[in-house]
Design an enzyme around this catalytic site. Structure first.
Site, PDB file in Angstrom:
ATOM      1  N   ASP A  29      34.985  23.041  30.189  1.00  0.00           N
ATOM      2  CA  ASP A  29      34.533  22.353  31.399  1.00  0.00           C
ATOM      3  C   ASP A  29      35.682  21.503  31.933  1.00  0.00           C
ATOM      4  O   ASP A  29      36.373  20.844  31.155  1.00  0.00           O
ATOM      5  CB  ASP A  29      33.324  21.468  31.078  1.00  0.00           C
ATOM      6  CG  ASP A  29      32.625  20.965  32.317  1.00  0.00           C
ATOM      7  OD1 ASP A  29      33.252  20.196  33.086  1.00  0.00           O
ATOM      8  OD2 ASP A  29      31.456  21.313  32.524  1.00  0.00           O
ATOM      9  N   ILE A  30      35.906  21.521  33.244  1.00  0.00           N
ATOM     10  CA  ILE A  30      37.032  20.757  33.815  1.00  0.00           C
ATOM     11  C   ILE A  30      36.727  19.257  33.909  1.00  0.00           C
ATOM     12  O   ILE A  30      37.621  18.464  34.152  1.00  0.00           O
ATOM     13  CB  ILE A  30      37.469  21.292  35.199  1.00  0.00           C
ATOM     14  CG1 ILE A  30      36.339  21.181  36.212  1.00  0.00           C
ATOM     15  CG2 ILE A  30      37.996  22.712  35.081  1.00  0.00           C
ATOM     16  CD1 ILE A  30      36.784  21.423  37.635  1.00  0.00           C
ATOM     17  N   ASN A  86      20.856  23.562  33.241  1.00  0.00           N
ATOM     18  CA  ASN A  86      20.213  22.856  34.351  1.00  0.00           C
ATOM     19  C   ASN A  86      19.766  23.871  35.392  1.00  0.00           C
ATOM     20  O   ASN A  86      20.446  24.873  35.613  1.00  0.00           O
ATOM     21  CB  ASN A  86      21.202  21.871  34.987  1.00  0.00           C
ATOM     22  CG  ASN A  86      21.685  20.840  34.002  1.00  0.00           C
ATOM     23  OD1 ASN A  86      20.918  20.309  33.211  1.00  0.00           O
ATOM     24  ND2 ASN A  86      22.977  20.559  34.022  1.00  0.00           N
ATOM     25  N   GLY A  92      20.500  18.495  38.036  1.00  0.00           N
ATOM     26  CA  GLY A  92      21.931  18.286  37.854  1.00  0.00           C
ATOM     27  C   GLY A  92      22.785  19.523  38.012  1.00  0.00           C
ATOM     28  O   GLY A  92      23.987  19.477  37.757  1.00  0.00           O
ATOM     29  N   GLN A  93      22.198  20.638  38.441  1.00  0.00           N
ATOM     30  CA  GLN A  93      23.005  21.841  38.640  1.00  0.00           C
ATOM     31  C   GLN A  93      23.878  21.670  39.876  1.00  0.00           C
ATOM     32  O   GLN A  93      23.383  21.368  40.963  1.00  0.00           O
ATOM     33  CB  GLN A  93      22.113  23.087  38.794  1.00  0.00           C
ATOM     34  CG  GLN A  93      22.910  24.371  38.865  1.00  0.00           C
ATOM     35  CD  GLN A  93      22.029  25.621  38.898  1.00  0.00           C
ATOM     36  OE1 GLN A  93      20.806  25.547  38.990  1.00  0.00           O
ATOM     37  NE2 GLN A  93      22.673  26.773  38.829  1.00  0.00           N
ATOM     38  N   HIS A  99      24.625  28.812  33.805  1.00  0.00           N
ATOM     39  CA  HIS A  99      25.589  28.438  32.776  1.00  0.00           C
ATOM     40  C   HIS A  99      24.949  27.566  31.712  1.00  0.00           C
ATOM     41  O   HIS A  99      24.058  26.778  31.991  1.00  0.00           O
ATOM     42  CB  HIS A  99      26.829  27.747  33.371  1.00  0.00           C
ATOM     43  CG  HIS A  99      26.560  26.572  34.237  1.00  0.00           C
ATOM     44  ND1 HIS A  99      26.040  26.661  35.514  1.00  0.00           N
ATOM     45  CD2 HIS A  99      26.745  25.253  34.014  1.00  0.00           C
ATOM     46  CE1 HIS A  99      25.928  25.458  36.041  1.00  0.00           C
ATOM     47  NE2 HIS A  99      26.339  24.572  35.141  1.00  0.00           N
ATOM     48  N   HIS A 101      25.750  24.756  28.915  1.00  0.00           N
ATOM     49  CA  HIS A 101      26.700  23.744  28.453  1.00  0.00           C
ATOM     50  C   HIS A 101      26.597  23.660  26.928  1.00  0.00           C
ATOM     51  O   HIS A 101      25.486  23.538  26.401  1.00  0.00           O
ATOM     52  CB  HIS A 101      26.353  22.359  29.013  1.00  0.00           C
ATOM     53  CG  HIS A 101      26.445  22.236  30.486  1.00  0.00           C
ATOM     54  ND1 HIS A 101      27.537  21.672  31.116  1.00  0.00           N
ATOM     55  CD2 HIS A 101      25.576  22.583  31.464  1.00  0.00           C
ATOM     56  CE1 HIS A 101      27.332  21.674  32.424  1.00  0.00           C
ATOM     57  NE2 HIS A 101      26.152  22.219  32.657  1.00  0.00           N
TER      58      HIS A 101
END
Length: 113
Positions: A29-30, A86, A92-93, A99, A101
């Site tokens: 994750d960035i 999410n 919170g998407q 995806h 997490h």
């Protein structure tokens, strides 16, 4: 389609890929929220979990199996880690491509949000 994660799948933009196979790809994750924060995504575009159907059961199971592998590879499986998906903005998407997490390496409080 202008999907950020589809561009990562297609190698149009760089990502720090940690796992890939014919069904999924996983990358750092960035904007990590924990010392370990990896996203596992299907190669096929699905905007939200609401698009997953019965025929996608093996894909969703595979996302979790890959998440477990990443947690083990990163050394957080035994202490504990969290897997989160999410669905839509209020949850919170922010990127509309399914995806998972994988978060670990720190204590996770409850409730989460």
């Amino acid at each position: 389609m202008d999907c950020l994660f589809c561009k990562i799948v297609n190698k149009e933009i760089p990502a720090q890929i940690v796992y890939e196979d014919d069904r999924v790809i996983a990358f750092e994750d960035i904007s990590p929220q924990a010392p370990v924060h990896v996203l596992v995504i299907p190669r096929r575009h699905l905007a939200t979990t609401l698009e997953l159907k019965e025929e996608d059961e093996s894909l969703t199971g595979h996302l979790i199996v890959v998440g477990n592998k990443i947690a083990a590879d990163r050394g957080v499986a035994e202490k504990g880690f969290r897997m989160v998906m999410n669905c839509n903005r209020e949850a919170g998407q922010t990127v509309f491509h399914v995806h998972l997490h994988v978060l670990g390496g720190r204590f996770m409080s409850w409730p989460p949000g």
